[in-house]
Every structure is written in structure tokens, then in C-alpha cells.
Write a protein that holds these residues in place. Sequence first.
Motif, mmCIF file in Angstrom:
data_model
loop_
_atom_site.group_PDB
_atom_site.id
_atom_site.type_symbol
_atom_site.label_atom_id
_atom_site.label_comp_id
_atom_site.label_asym_id
_atom_site.label_seq_id
_atom_site.Cartn_x
_atom_site.Cartn_y
_atom_site.Cartn_z
ATOM 1 N N PRO A 119 0.782 -1.240 0.000
ATOM 2 C CA PRO A 119 0.000 0.000 0.000
ATOM 3 C C PRO A 119 0.809 1.283 0.000
ATOM 4 N N SER A 120 1.981 1.296 0.639
ATOM 5 C CA SER A 120 2.739 2.542 0.762
ATOM 6 C C SER A 120 3.717 2.786 -0.384
ATOM 7 N N SER A 121 3.974 1.802 -1.225
ATOM 8 C CA SER A 121 5.063 1.904 -2.202
ATOM 9 C C SER A 121 4.887 3.067 -3.169
ATOM 10 N N LEU A 122 3.756 3.109 -3.879
ATOM 11 C CA LEU A 122 3.559 4.149 -4.878
ATOM 12 C C LEU A 122 3.291 5.504 -4.240
ATOM 13 N N VAL A 123 2.691 5.518 -3.059
ATOM 14 C CA VAL A 123 2.459 6.781 -2.358
ATOM 15 C C VAL A 123 3.781 7.448 -2.007
ATOM 16 N N ARG A 124 4.715 6.681 -1.498
ATOM 17 C CA ARG A 124 6.011 7.239 -1.103
ATOM 18 C C ARG A 124 6.815 7.687 -2.331
ATOM 19 N N SER A 125 6.743 6.928 -3.407
ATOM 20 C CA SER A 125 7.471 7.338 -4.615
ATOM 21 C C SER A 125 6.846 8.591 -5.223
ATOM 22 N N GLU B 283 -13.975 -11.432 8.567
ATOM 23 C CA GLU B 283 -14.782 -12.412 9.284
ATOM 24 C C GLU B 283 -16.087 -11.740 9.709
ATOM 25 N N GLU B 284 -17.101 -12.548 9.953
ATOM 26 C CA GLU B 284 -18.354 -12.035 10.498
ATOM 27 C C GLU B 284 -18.355 -12.307 11.990
ATOM 28 N N ARG B 285 -18.554 -11.258 12.791
ATOM 29 C CA ARG B 285 -18.508 -11.416 14.235
ATOM 30 C C ARG B 285 -19.568 -10.535 14.892
ATOM 31 N N ASP B 286 -20.558 -11.189 15.533
ATOM 32 C CA ASP B 286 -21.593 -10.471 16.294
ATOM 33 C C ASP B 286 -22.278 -9.381 15.474
ATOM 34 N N GLY B 287 -22.708 -9.752 14.284
ATOM 35 C CA GLY B 287 -23.423 -8.805 13.447
ATOM 36 C C GLY B 287 -22.564 -7.755 12.788
ATOM 37 N N GLU B 288 -21.273 -7.978 12.738
ATOM 38 C CA GLU B 288 -20.366 -7.005 12.139
ATOM 39 C C GLU B 288 -19.397 -7.701 11.186
ATOM 40 N N LEU B 289 -19.159 -7.072 10.055
ATOM 41 C CA LEU B 289 -18.117 -7.537 9.148
ATOM 42 C C LEU B 289 -16.812 -6.934 9.639
ATOM 43 N N VAL B 290 -15.914 -7.770 10.139
ATOM 44 C CA VAL B 290 -14.696 -7.304 10.789
ATOM 45 C C VAL B 290 -13.497 -7.550 9.881
ATOM 46 N N PHE B 291 -12.718 -6.496 9.686
ATOM 47 C CA PHE B 291 -11.467 -6.599 8.941
ATOM 48 C C PHE B 291 -10.310 -6.577 9.931
ATOM 49 N N THR B 292 -9.407 -7.555 9.809
ATOM 50 C CA THR B 292 -8.216 -7.602 10.646
ATOM 51 C C THR B 292 -6.990 -7.423 9.762
ATOM 52 N N PRO B 293 -6.245 -6.326 9.937
ATOM 53 C CA PRO B 293 -5.050 -6.100 9.096
ATOM 54 C C PRO B 293 -3.927 -7.060 9.468
ATOM 55 N N LEU B 294 -3.115 -7.430 8.473
ATOM 56 C CA LEU B 294 -2.004 -8.356 8.686
ATOM 57 C C LEU B 294 -0.632 -7.728 8.448
ATOM 58 N N LEU B 295 -0.581 -6.619 7.747
ATOM 59 C CA LEU B 295 0.713 -6.018 7.424
ATOM 60 C C LEU B 295 1.181 -5.087 8.541
ATOM 61 N N ASP B 296 2.472 -4.858 8.585
ATOM 62 C CA ASP B 296 3.051 -3.918 9.539
ATOM 63 C C ASP B 296 3.065 -2.513 8.937
ATOM 64 N N ALA B 297 3.253 -1.502 9.802
ATOM 65 C CA ALA B 297 3.379 -0.125 9.330
ATOM 66 C C ALA B 297 4.619 -0.012 8.424
ATOM 67 N N PRO B 298 4.570 0.816 7.382
ATOM 68 C CA PRO B 298 3.535 1.789 7.035
ATOM 69 C C PRO B 298 2.442 1.221 6.119
ATOM 70 N N ASP B 299 2.411 -0.081 5.944
ATOM 71 C CA ASP B 299 1.434 -0.695 5.034
ATOM 72 C C ASP B 299 0.191 -1.196 5.755
ATOM 73 N N ARG B 300 0.162 -1.086 7.057
ATOM 74 C CA ARG B 300 -0.959 -1.588 7.849
ATOM 75 C C ARG B 300 -2.189 -0.701 7.648
ATOM 76 N N ILE B 301 -3.310 -1.324 7.317
ATOM 77 C CA ILE B 301 -4.561 -0.612 7.060
ATOM 78 C C ILE B 301 -5.405 -0.639 8.336
ATOM 79 N N PRO B 302 -5.922 0.490 8.792
ATOM 80 C CA PRO B 302 -6.723 0.508 10.014
ATOM 81 C C PRO B 302 -7.930 -0.416 9.918
ATOM 82 N N ARG B 303 -8.234 -1.095 11.015
ATOM 83 C CA ARG B 303 -9.349 -2.037 11.051
ATOM 84 C C ARG B 303 -10.660 -1.393 10.612
ATOM 85 N N GLU B 304 -10.902 -0.162 11.077
ATOM 86 C CA GLU B 304 -12.180 0.485 10.795
ATOM 87 C C GLU B 304 -12.334 0.889 9.329
#
Length: 405
Positions: A50-56, A90-111
Amino acid sequence: SLISVSFPHMSHEGGGGGEMALRPGPPQAAAPLEDEDVLGEILVRLPPLPSSLVRSAAVSRHWGRLAADRAFLRRFRTHHRRPPVLGVFEERDGELVFTPLLDAPDRIPRERFSMRFWHVLGSWTLLGYRHGRVLMVNLDLALLLVFAPIAGGRRGLRGVVIPPDFVDGEYAVANGAVLCAAGDEQGHVHGDCHSGPFKVVLVATRVGHPVLARVYSSDTGEWGDLVVMAEPCVVSSFPSTLVGNALYWWLKKCQHEDDGILKFDLDSQTLSVIKRPIFNHIPSCSIRIIRGEHGGVGLAVCWYPRFQIWERMVNSHGTAIWVLRKTARMHSMLQYAMLTIVGYSEDGDALLLTVSFGGGVAAYSFMLQLESMEWTNLNQSFLEYSYHPFAYFYTAGNKNSSYVH
């Protein structure tokens, strides 16, 4: 050098007059990083994170224009072909939950990609993710929801009414899949499909009765003809796997047998059952349908002491057989552990696995790249088997519409 100086060439013309004529020298060559062809060759080789082209793009306006150019971005995706796995849904308690896997600066906020359904009546079930879209079903409302998280908010939502014969009280939706309508035609590279047309395939079952399927097209806004397979089957809740132009689902049972895979051919619009190898005493949560390295449907089998990859091939006699393609030995410490495949990314060519030891010992999860067999530790544990890895060519930026066009 940083500075180059050229002088005009001078020569005497005519006879003896002593006049000198000035001729322009050769054109000055552009600095290598100002040459768009050279710069493009460099930028296209940046990691598809995610950060590669933004930084360039922050280097200069020239770099920024090239990094945002549609032709360059198509070339960028074609060069890499395999998008990175950004996180899992994943679906959890009536919510579609996104869990990021990458580290900063490529980590995307859960929300950024999560979404709540609590205000809508009924219960939502996550059926799958593919090609930039999430597919959810609400049987109480007889409604499908196709969500493109990259588009942001309501702009990424599309509701699709389920056909009446799939929710008539006799038949029920057993599973489904969403996919890009472009397929793999004309060199199309998946990983930036969220704004294009899509298809939805639904499978419905009833105990002791034929299996039904229908295909929805966003181009027409209509469901296609009913597809029927006479052989009764029980389809599992595992997500589908797309191989070539066919979808595959793991079957719990088919005609009193438990060694089948349901295949839906998108070209011929037909359903069929193919046999799979028998893996005695290995639970289905340790096996996953995958895309084989030679283009056929495959199986990843994770059970101590070996990790195996099988692929269905056609032999010299024209008969389809299962071939063991790859075997890797596991570490001896895993003989006391339960290894579960909790997710699979077709485009990322990666498995998400969880190792649990029981007895109060914390579980841990890792990502395994199937081609290289390299694994990456993750900073969280995934304890179920219904996670949906999110692989995409994504560029960080504006929080509402930050995507590669």
C-alpha cells in the motif's frame, strides 16, 4: 555529473571573410530518473504494498504523475500479478470485521474496511471474498449483500434479492461465491476489480433432493436459468475456490459417500461431483481446496508429520487422476499440536494456518506462501476456520477513496 555544459560548434564558412556560423550542438540527454521510460522500469519493480507508490509519488510531481497514470498502474499489476494479502475478513456479532495483517507503514486501520449490520433485521452470514468484493447473505430478508470495501461506505454496497425458489421453505441457500465478471480473459489481472461488473453464484440444497444453482450478473441485474444436478449432496460451509473458470466446494456428503467436491463450470453452466483422495483420520479443517501450480484444482493437506499438495491432472490415457505434487516435513514440535487451515487466498497463493497445543497454551497463526513454502508469523491468532483473506492491489491515501484506479 550533476551539471553538464555543451558549447555550440563553430566553423568558418565562405571564403576568407572570417565570419563564424553557429550550429546547435546535439540535444542534451535527460537525467536517468527524469526519463519516463527508465523511471517506469524502476517504479514498476517496487513491492506491491500500500505505501510503495504513495512514497514514490512524494518525490516529485513528475514521479507522482507517473505513479497515478492508469497505463502505468495496469503495467504495475501485470508485472506483479499476485496482489499482497492485506488482511482477513470475518463475520462477528453482526459485524463484518477486517483484521489487518501487514506492519506499518502498510498496515490498514481495522475500521477502514469493517462494517456493522446491527441496525438491519435478521442474521448475516459471510459467504466469501474474491476480486475486491465481499458476499454476505441474510436468509430472513432473502437478500444478498455485495460489498466492495475499497469503494468506501455505501458506494461499495449492492443488494441482490435471492430467487424465490432458493428460499421457499423447502430449499435453502447452502453456499455462494462472488467473482469478477471479466474472468481471466485478455490478460486481465485480478486485484483491481471492485468497480467493474461481477457475478454471484448461489448453490441451494434440500436433503435427498437435487442440487440447484443460479448465476446473477450485475451487467443485466438478473438471475440466469436454473441449473440442476440430480445427485443429492450436502455442501459444507467452507468458502469456494475458483480454479480457471470453475468454482469448487467441499462436500460433507454425496450419495452416502464423503469423498466428493462439488464443481460448478461457469462456461457450460453445469454442476458435477468429482472424487477426491481419501485421507483417513484427517479432519476436513486440515484440508483445503486450492489452485494447483499447473492450473488444475488442488488440495492442501496439513497433518503431522507432513504437509502435502495434491493436484488433479489428466494422464496420458485421458483419465483425470490425483497426483501428489509437493511434500514437506513438519517440525517435530508439531506432533503435539492441532494444525488448522483457517483461510486461503487464491490470488495471493497463500494459506492462513493456526497452530494450537491445548492445555492453556496460546495458539499462534502464520501465513504460508505455497509456491515458495515460506511462512510469516502473524501477530494475532485466528481460532476458527472461516476467515477470508483479502488480497488486493491497494494504495494508501484518502481514507474514503484510497485505491489504485
